[in-house]
Enzyme design. Sequence first.
Site, short mmCIF file in Angstrom:
data_model
loop_
_atom_site.label_atom_id
_atom_site.label_comp_id
_atom_site.label_asym_id
_atom_site.label_seq_id
_atom_site.Cartn_x
_atom_site.Cartn_y
_atom_site.Cartn_z
N ASP A 190 4.60 94.51 86.20
CA ASP A 190 5.55 94.51 87.31
C ASP A 190 5.18 93.36 88.25
OD1 ASP A 190 7.66 96.88 88.30
OD2 ASP A 190 7.01 95.53 89.90
N CYS A 196 20.53 99.38 84.38
CA CYS A 196 21.08 100.25 85.43
C CYS A 196 22.19 99.56 86.22
CB CYS A 196 19.97 100.75 86.35
SG CYS A 196 19.07 99.44 87.16
N1 SAH Z 1 10.55 101.65 85.08
C1 SAH Z 1 10.39 102.01 86.46
C2 SAH Z 1 11.51 101.51 87.36
C3 SAH Z 1 11.71 100.03 87.34
S1 SAH Z 1 12.58 99.45 88.70
C4 SAH Z 1 10.28 103.52 86.58
O1 SAH Z 1 10.70 104.22 85.67
O2 SAH Z 1 9.80 104.00 87.60
C5 SAH Z 1 12.46 97.76 88.52
C6 SAH Z 1 11.09 97.20 88.76
O3 SAH Z 1 11.16 95.81 88.43
C7 SAH Z 1 10.57 97.22 90.18
O4 SAH Z 1 9.32 97.87 90.20
C8 SAH Z 1 10.40 95.75 90.60
O5 SAH Z 1 9.22 95.54 91.36
C9 SAH Z 1 10.29 95.10 89.25
N2 SAH Z 1 10.71 93.69 89.15
C10 SAH Z 1 11.82 93.10 89.64
N3 SAH Z 1 11.90 91.82 89.23
C11 SAH Z 1 10.82 91.61 88.43
C12 SAH Z 1 10.35 90.49 87.68
N4 SAH Z 1 11.03 89.34 87.65
N5 SAH Z 1 9.22 90.61 86.97
C13 SAH Z 1 8.52 91.77 86.99
N6 SAH Z 1 8.91 92.86 87.67
C14 SAH Z 1 10.05 92.78 88.38
#
Ligand code: SAH
Length: 397
Positions: A253, A340
């Site tokens: 992340d 989503c």
């Molecule tokens: N899978 C998680 C929810 C993901 S929400 C769960 O089930 O709880 C999307 C996530 O993507 C967020 O935590 C955000 O910090 C991350 N994110 C957004 N852009 C990103 C990028 N370019 N690289 C890595 N992480 C990213």
Amino acid sequence: MPSKPAASSSPVVKISRRGAQRLQEGHVWVYRSDIVTATGVAPGAAVGVTDERGKFLGTALYSSSSQIAIRMISSHSVNDLHSLLRERIHAAISYREKVVGDSDAYRVIFSEGDFLPGLIVDRYNDLLSLQILTQAMDADPVRRVVVSELSQRMKPASIADRVDPRIRELEQLAARPSGLIQGDKTCTVITMNGVKFYYEVLAGQKTGAFLDQRENYAAAARYAHGEALDVFCYQGGFALHLAQSCSKVTGVDSSRPALEVADRNAALNGREIEWVEANAFDLLRDYADTGHRYDTIVLDPPAFAKSKSNLETALRGYKELNLRALKMLRPGGILVTCCCSYHVSPAQYLDVVRVSARDVHRNLRLVEARTQARDHPILLNVPETEYLRCFIAYVTC
Ligand code: SAH
């Protein structure tokens, strides 16, 4: 049932033929462009709705600023809005008693999905989190009814108000910080599918955790094996479930605070997980090029298509992620790929996955086509209530 006229005290909003048609088809929204007259209607008022000829169509909540000017709450006249709200809250709670098992965290009220447009309530064990999205739900008397009903029926230790400043601005509501409405407890531990997570009601994204993936976590865990990579892992929702059946799990992340909580969550469950702070696009490119291979990969990116206007760019982003993940999966490996963005239909997203697999010469066997957990009810007449796509597929060769 024949429709009764609006209560004489309710202001009346007249809508165009196109708006009336939309309601006849079962939708509950009328856009501002379909409002014919709304003279003297106060922001957030409960209104009677009529067509251009004065035929009564039902009762709605009005917003003076949103593009969605009207959200229907009944096809009848409503003389006592507060009793209706109480009934709907009760019905929403009862529905969860039927569909939620193995979790003390779930969405209790999902706005239109529970016929309470503009209101979102999540339960995290003994804490409740409220999100108000409209002028009508923000009105003091309405908030009082909502809070007292939730409090009586669910007996939480605390109730918090989670404010999205952008939404308050769009609804022309005075700025307000997030805070506790009742009680003073802000932290708890939730347990879903036997996995524990720390939860802080006034921190984190959305209302704090991604409850809509709860059933998909369990589904992913059923197929997961070997070495696993959870891309966009946030606080470890998928990663911790994968750890139940995988030999090694890595979560990726870009948010350090999210990974810090993820690490505490791993310790809470007695798991060892490797957390990597990185941009997922860069990391996947790197890992794919340097020969990293996995048996299970989860992709759960944020919504790339926030509106129809950036659909093409969003689809390109989704394709790149799927391409790279598919390259790294071993034969017999499992891909859990989520989207989503409401604006990307399930068929469109499946096509992204299909074309990505074709481009990297992998064969995929779809084993599950899934959506959001059942505590986020989908109304067939309101397509916007269905927004999460989650496909699970085996790489056959
Ligand atoms: N899978 C998680 C929810 C993901 S929400 C769960 O089930 O709880 C999307 C996530 O993507 C967020 O935590 C955000 O910090 C991350 N994110 C957004 N852009 C990103 C990028 N370019 N690289 C890595 N992480 C990213």
